[in-house]
Design a protein around this motif. Structure first.
Motif, PDB file in Angstrom:
ATOM      1  N   UNK A 287       0.855  -1.137   0.524  1.00 33.38           N
ATOM      2  CA  UNK A 287       0.282  -0.032  -0.312  1.00 33.38           C
ATOM      3  C   UNK A 287       0.445   1.126   0.187  1.00 33.38           C
ATOM      4  N   UNK A 288       2.243   1.130   1.030  1.00 34.96           N
ATOM      5  CA  UNK A 288       2.587   2.368   0.638  1.00 34.96           C
ATOM      6  C   UNK A 288       3.158   2.451  -0.697  1.00 34.96           C
ATOM      7  N   UNK A 289       3.792   1.709  -1.558  1.00 37.06           N
ATOM      8  CA  UNK A 289       3.984   1.738  -2.809  1.00 37.06           C
ATOM      9  C   UNK A 289       3.156   2.220  -3.076  1.00 37.06           C
ATOM     10  N   UNK A 290       2.229   1.874  -3.744  1.00 37.67           N
ATOM     11  CA  UNK A 290       0.920   3.076  -4.164  1.00 37.67           C
ATOM     12  C   UNK A 290       0.734   4.219  -4.012  1.00 37.67           C
ATOM     13  N   UNK A 291       0.506   4.353  -2.996  1.00 35.11           N
ATOM     14  CA  UNK A 291       0.206   5.361  -2.074  1.00 35.11           C
ATOM     15  C   UNK A 291       1.303   6.393  -3.400  1.00 35.11           C
ATOM     16  N   UNK A 292       2.528   6.190  -3.266  1.00 32.03           N
ATOM     17  CA  UNK A 292       3.719   6.698  -3.845  1.00 32.03           C
ATOM     18  C   UNK A 292       3.620   6.792  -5.151  1.00 32.03           C
ATOM     19  N   UNK A 293       3.024   6.742  -6.578  1.00 32.05           N
ATOM     20  CA  UNK A 293       2.606   6.615  -6.920  1.00 32.05           C
ATOM     21  C   UNK A 293       1.067   7.454  -7.098  1.00 32.05           C
ATOM     22  N   UNK A 294       0.416   7.289  -6.403  1.00 36.99           N
ATOM     23  CA  UNK A 294      -0.922   8.204  -6.976  1.00 36.99           C
ATOM     24  C   UNK A 294      -0.273   9.166  -6.388  1.00 36.99           C
ATOM     25  N   UNK A 295       0.153   9.764  -4.910  1.00 34.92           N
ATOM     26  CA  UNK A 295       0.503  10.680  -4.830  1.00 34.92           C
ATOM     27  C   UNK A 295       1.949  12.136  -6.306  1.00 34.92           C
ATOM     28  N   UNK A 296       2.682  10.593  -7.058  1.00 33.74           N
ATOM     29  CA  UNK A 296       3.064  11.369  -8.057  1.00 33.74           C
ATOM     30  C   UNK A 296       2.360  11.755  -8.821  1.00 33.74           C
ATOM     31  N   UNK A 297       0.958  10.651  -8.942  1.00 32.17           N
ATOM     32  CA  UNK A 297       0.395  11.651 -10.004  1.00 32.17           C
ATOM     33  C   UNK A 297      -0.974  13.023  -9.340  1.00 32.17           C
ATOM     34  N   UNK A 298      -1.433  13.024  -8.234  1.00 27.81           N
ATOM     35  CA  UNK A 298      -2.057  14.217  -7.785  1.00 27.81           C
ATOM     36  C   UNK A 298      -0.723  15.190  -8.057  1.00 27.81           C
ATOM     37  N   UNK A 299       0.117  14.586  -8.169  1.00 26.64           N
ATOM     38  CA  UNK A 299       0.964  16.099  -7.579  1.00 26.64           C
ATOM     39  C   UNK A 299       1.736  16.309  -8.686  1.00 26.64           C
ATOM     40  N   UNK A 300       0.928  16.641  -9.764  1.00 24.84           N
ATOM     41  CA  UNK A 300       1.232  16.469 -11.053  1.00 24.84           C
ATOM     42  C   UNK A 300       2.557  15.582 -12.260  1.00 24.84           C
ATOM     43  N   UNK A 301       3.018  14.941 -11.894  1.00 30.17           N
ATOM     44  CA  UNK A 301       4.244  13.996 -12.464  1.00 30.17           C
ATOM     45  C   UNK A 301       5.077  14.074 -11.803  1.00 30.17           C
ATOM     46  N   UNK A 302       5.178  13.824 -10.481  1.00 27.87           N
ATOM     47  CA  UNK A 302       6.635  14.276  -9.851  1.00 27.87           C
ATOM     48  C   UNK A 302       6.305  14.012  -8.271  1.00 27.87           C
ATOM     49  N   UNK A 303       7.462  13.363  -7.783  1.00 26.30           N
ATOM     50  CA  UNK A 303       7.375  13.051  -6.604  1.00 26.30           C
ATOM     51  C   UNK A 303       8.763  13.337  -5.809  1.00 26.30           C
TER      52      UNK A 303
END
Length: 414
Positions: A287-303
């Protein structure tokens, strides 16, 4: 890159969040889920995490934050990010026919209207990359209704983890006709598996290597891949179904006497050594991995320091690419989201009208789920990223997704 903060400081009512804990536990107590877990982030910080039940009923091991699970179709947004990363380099445009990269699709035929047999076809255009990404290509899934789906079921064209290498499976698929002329309908399909093969051809890497080098590595997703690593096996969940037969047999689904019948054991799963890299449904992870992916999308392509896509490309990916909602495209297939009031972007659904979708949400929220009842969504209005994991197939067994969205929105009071 993703911190933790007090939920009240991010506008959540703590007592209402507790209702989510009770809901998750009821799903376990009622033997609907063996176990489940939920992460909620707002404004980039984790505000809620909770886990209930077991990842393996037989072993008695708890469903914890580090549980490794099959995310099935939540792989699709990852593959479409890979596609758009290559598109940003000017290596192709989305209206290119897939035959430019995969010549086995050079001579396409589609079933005629009203066809009752797989050989009742007519010549048609080759699907484009865009049509593959938006499920308007004419491809299908074996669990859908229809002539093509039935033939895919007979031939076992499903891109399962233990099948042949991706190139071989795509060639088997290309030998079948399309269910309809590309662009004329919406039907949930293996189209994004085909795009996974396009990523391989264009990049010169296997899909597993591209994901690791270009997405997982930069984002710090150290627990996600196509196979369960040896050091993860003790944390890998088993898969359950309430159905009497095939856990993905939606056309003839019949509830069994046991609501949690194990259909893929954690210690002998096909995901322990994947041979097919399915861009449509092959990943396992935490879940933590996928949250990183989701946050990358929410933040406009970057984390953090890792930028995968530009903000404009990310917004383009998460916008509606259909001429209306999914319902307006005459779907005849299974879908893991509502069809009315919902559009479709590249690899995920987009809320156009929450009222018509009959599920709380903001216009523009982007989401998708997996066959094992996993689910995620990003809400750009409320700055939310939500990831829910369990391991129950099929995802249509219980209305957990709309219930969860209602609970989260009810707890968001500020």
């Amino acid at each position: 890159m993703i911190g933790t903060t007090d939920p009240m400081s991010r506008g959540f009512d703590v007592e209402r969040l507790d209702a989510i804990r009770g809901w998750m536990q009821r799903l376990v107590d009622e033997r609907k889920h063996a176990g489940n877990g939920l992460l909620i982030a707002r404004d980039g910080d984790l505000v809620f995490n909770h886990f209930s039940g077991l990842r393996s009923v037989e072993d008695g091991t708890a469903f914890e934050r580090d549980t490794v699970a099959r995310i099935y179709s939540m792989t699709k947004p990852v593959t479409t990010v890979a596609l758009m990363m290559l598109a940003e380099k000017g290596l192709f445009h989305l209206d290119a026919p897939v035959s430019e990269f995969l010549p086995e699709f050079s001579d396409c035929h589609a079933l005629i209207d009203g066809a009752t047999a797989i050989d009742q076809t007519e010549k048609c255009a080759t699907p484009t990359l865009h049509q593959l990404a938006t499920h308007t290509s004419g491809l299908s899934y074996p669990f859908n209704p229809g002539v093509l789906a039935a033939e895919m079921d007979v031939q076992d064209v499903i891109f399962r983890a233990d099948q042949a290498p991706l190139a071989d499976e795509v060639r088997r698929l290309a030998a079948l006709p399309l269910a309809f002329r590309p662009g004329t309908r919406w039907e949930y399909s293996v189209g994004i598996d085909v795009l996974g093969r396009v990523v391989e051809v264009v990049s010169g890497k296997s899909l597993a290597a591209f994901f690791e080098d270009e997405i997982f590595g930069p984002l710090g997703m150290t627990e996600t891949g196509f196979s369960v690593r040896q050091d993860q096996t003790g944390r890998f969940a088993s898969l359950y179904t309430p159905l009497a037969g095939d856990a993905m047999g939606l056309n003839d689904a019949e509830k069994g006497a046991e609501s949690l019948r194990r259909v893929d054991a954690n210690h002998r799963s096909v995901f322990l050594n994947a041979t097919t890299f399915s861009g449509g449904g092959g990943l396992v992870g935490t879940m933590d991995d996928y949250l990183r992916f989701a946050e990358m999308l929410r933040r406009g392509g970057a984390l953090g320091d890792a930028r995968l896509l530009s903000p404009r490309t990310t917004a383009f990916m998460m916008s509606n690419h259909l001429r209306g909602d999914i319902a307006s495209m005459g779907p005849e297939s299974f879908a893991e989201q509502p069809m009315e009031g919902m559009g479709f972007g590249l690899g995920g659904a987009v809320v156009l009208d929450a009222g018509r979708a009959r599920v709380p949400g903001s216009v523009g929220d982007f989401s998708w789920g997996g066959m094992a009842s996993t689910f995620f969504w990003i809400d750009p209005v409320e700055n939310l990223s939500v990831v829910f994991f369990t391991q129950l197939s099929p995802s249509s067994s219980y209305p957990t997704r709309p219930q969860l969205k209602a609970l989260v929105h009810a707890a968001l009071t500020g």
